[in-house]
Design an enzyme around this catalytic site. Structure first.
Site, PDB file in Angstrom:
ATOM      1  N   CYS A  38      35.911  48.394  37.156  1.00 34.57           N
ATOM      2  CA  CYS A  38      36.089  49.341  36.051  1.00 34.57           C
ATOM      3  C   CYS A  38      34.917  49.213  35.067  1.00 34.57           C
ATOM      4  CB  CYS A  38      37.445  49.143  35.380  1.00 34.57           C
ATOM      5  SG  CYS A  38      37.952  50.553  34.349  1.00 34.57           S
ATOM      6  N   HIS A  81      40.651  50.581  39.620  1.00 39.59           N
ATOM      7  CA  HIS A  81      41.237  49.238  39.617  1.00 39.59           C
ATOM      8  C   HIS A  81      41.770  48.922  41.012  1.00 39.59           C
ATOM      9  CE1 HIS A  81      41.191  48.338  35.270  1.00 39.59           C
ATOM     10  NE2 HIS A  81      41.260  49.651  35.140  1.00 39.59           N
ATOM     11  N   GLU A 135      43.086  46.295  42.171  1.00 39.24           N
ATOM     12  CA  GLU A 135      44.320  45.503  42.107  1.00 39.24           C
ATOM     13  C   GLU A 135      45.547  46.374  41.832  1.00 39.24           C
ATOM     14  OE1 GLU A 135      42.990  45.648  37.801  1.00 39.24           O
ATOM     15  OE2 GLU A 135      42.070  45.685  39.793  1.00 39.24           O
TER      16      GLU A 135
END
Length: 211
Positions: free
Chosen positions: A79, A187, A189
């Site tokens: 990011c 992102h 994750e």
């Protein structure tokens, strides 16, 4: 082992939990001596480009990261962490980035070339358009949807660094890389299968690089 760089502007918990879920060793640190022992680095980021670079410069972490990358250590930015890999940004005032990759960070104008307005920030799921399927980061990743939250995007004329993009009125570099430096604007994750697979691919690359 992956060293997650803690400079006070990253979503450390979710990234850590993703690596834990994937079964890869990691640690979180702000200390250069400890981070120097990592075989690969991860630079998360949430917030302002200018503020992030100010902290990295003040703490000496920028100089440390410059040195480690020059030595060939892998680095993945996430990011804001990806945006910092580029040359500069005007977010909250002008600031220089790491300049590992060519390009400038710009704010979404909020209006496309036809004059039609669109929402800023770019927030939610968007589809990847893979430009370099041969990249190790794209192993077992298709044109899947990943999760974005950002008001600024990278503008680069160097197509060689573009591994995957997304469309949000502008072409948004979504996965980038050159040499031992890589980044994801989204992102990983929080991006289900595609994101976790990219994190796994990076972790495996770090292991191979250390072999």
């Amino acid at each position: 082992m992956i060293g997650i760089i803690d400079y006070g502007m990253g979503n450390l918990y979710s990234v850590s939990k993703a690596l834990e879920r994937l079964g890869y060793d990691y640690f979180v640190s702000e200390e250069e001596e400890e981070l120097s022992k990592a075989t690969g680095l991860l630079l998360p980021g949430v917030g302002s480009f200018r503020d992030a670079m100010a902290i990295l410069n003040e703490t000496g972490l920028k100089a440390f990261i410059d040195k480690e990358v020059a030595r060939g250590k892998p680095l993945l930015g996430i990011c804001l962490g990806m945006q910092l890999l580029f040359e500069e940004s005007n977010e909250n005032g002008f600031a220089e980035g790491f300049s590992f990759l060519p390009g400038k960070v710009k704010k979404f104008p909020g209006q496309d070339s036809s004059g039609i307005s669109y929402k800023v920030p770019h927030m939610g799921w968007n589809k990847l358009d893979i430009k370099k399927p041969e990249s190790f980061l794209m192993n077992e990743v298709g044109d899947e949807h990943v999760y974005f939250v950002h008001s600024y995007y990278v503008d680069t004329e160097d197509r060689d660094v573009l591994i995957a993009s997304a469309d949000y009125a502008e072409e948004v570099p979504a996965v980038v890389g050159k040499g031992n430096v890589f980044g994801t604007q989204f992102h990983p994750e929080k991006s289900s299968h595609a994101g976790l697979t990219i994190l796994r691919n990076y972790a495996q690359y770090v292991e191979r690089n250390d072999a």
